[in-house]
Design an enzyme around this catalytic site. Structure first.
Site, PDB file in Angstrom:
ATOM      1  N   PRO A 268      76.613  26.666  22.610  1.00 13.57           N
ATOM      2  CA  PRO A 268      77.170  28.016  21.658  1.00 13.57           C
ATOM      3  C   PRO A 268      78.277  28.499  22.120  1.00 13.57           C
ATOM      4  O   PRO A 268      78.513  28.856  23.333  1.00 13.57           O
ATOM      5  CB  PRO A 268      75.929  29.039  21.480  1.00 13.57           C
ATOM      6  CG  PRO A 268      75.302  28.801  22.941  1.00 13.57           C
ATOM      7  CD  PRO A 268      75.285  27.394  23.308  1.00 13.57           C
TER       8      PRO A 268
ATOM      9  N   LYS B  74      69.403  30.848  23.407  1.00  8.41           N
ATOM     10  CA  LYS B  74      70.207  29.617  24.300  1.00  8.41           C
ATOM     11  C   LYS B  74      70.481  30.117  25.676  1.00  8.41           C
ATOM     12  O   LYS B  74      70.606  31.448  25.721  1.00  8.41           O
ATOM     13  CB  LYS B  74      71.479  29.298  23.652  1.00  8.41           C
ATOM     14  CG  LYS B  74      71.422  28.810  22.150  1.00  8.41           C
ATOM     15  CD  LYS B  74      70.718  27.352  22.306  1.00  8.41           C
ATOM     16  CE  LYS B  74      70.922  26.859  20.732  1.00  8.41           C
ATOM     17  NZ  LYS B  74      71.849  26.115  20.560  1.00  8.41           N
TER      18      LYS B  74
END
Length: 229
Positions: free
Chosen positions: A115, A147
């Site tokens: 990300p 994440k």
């Protein structure tokens, strides 16, 4: 007459051999329960399903019980290999194999991704405040998308030439890129968090655009490879 009787007996014997063995209700119930347990266990092991479904279906097709044929042959087992869950688990297994090959095995196997959040604004940010914003944004992305923060990247391009509505007014254009975890709930949380943090720089939420991009694994490079292999 003797030969005729022998032929009839032989024919009856062959018919019995070729006819599926009829089970009593207790046997059918016991076997049905056992097969249901196998189905439940197999749903968590895609490799086992892929190799064993054909054989189980073949066995089921020879059973005299329509219930068992439904559970194994045309029901649960018959549809597992092509179900969305099977496809998801297959992708998950592929993801784990890639992580191990790439030295990412210590990373949460459910959170492999890359990300990144990029913020472009015409506001010249104070250096210390900008770093504080980036660290908060990193925590926001990691927590919301599930994440590991060690893989979250934040970039801020401040003091750029940017107008909004034909006027030189404080504004920001943002983009969040991720391998999965891009959905309505997550997008709303990130949008709310980013807009709230940008208010500290005099940028109102009505002057902020955020693009959310879900990238395919083969389209994300990392360490000389891609996340697809």
């Amino acid at each position: 007459e003797t030969r005729s009787a022998e032929k009839e007996l032989n024919k009856a014997h062959m018919d019995r051999l070729q006819t599926p063995h009829a089970m009593n209700p207790i046997q059918i119930s016991a076997l049905t329960v056992a097969l249901c347990v196998v189905v439940a266990v197999a749903s968590f092991f895609p490799s086992a399903r892929g190799h064993n479904m054909v054989g189980m279906s073949a066995v089921a097709s020879k059973m005299s019980s329509p219930v068992l044929r439904g559970v194994v042959g045309g029901g649960e087992f018959g549809q597992l290999s092509s179900s969305p869950r099977h496809h998801h688990l297959h992708q998950h297994a592929t993801k784990i194999r890639f992580a191990r090959r790439s030295g990412l095995a210590n990373m949460d196997e459910n959170c492999i991704g890359d990300p990144s959040l990029t913020v472009t604004t015409n506001v010249q940010m104070d250096k210390d405040k900008k770093m504080e914003f980036m660290k908060k944004a990193s925590k926001l992305v990691s927590t919301t998308l599930g994440k590991p923060e060690s893989y979250v990247a934040i970039a801020v391009n401040d003091g750029v030439s940017l107008i909004w509505g034909g006027e030189d007014t404080p504004a920001a254009l943002c983009q969040l890129v991720s391998l999965g975890a891009i959905n309505l709930d997550n997008n709303k949380k990130v949008s709310e968090g980013v807009c709230e943090m940008l208010k500290d720089f005099g940028i109102p939420g009505t002057k902020v655009y955020i693009e959310f991009r879900d990238v395919a694994r083969e389209n994300m490079g990392y360490d000389g490879r891609t996340f697809a292999g």
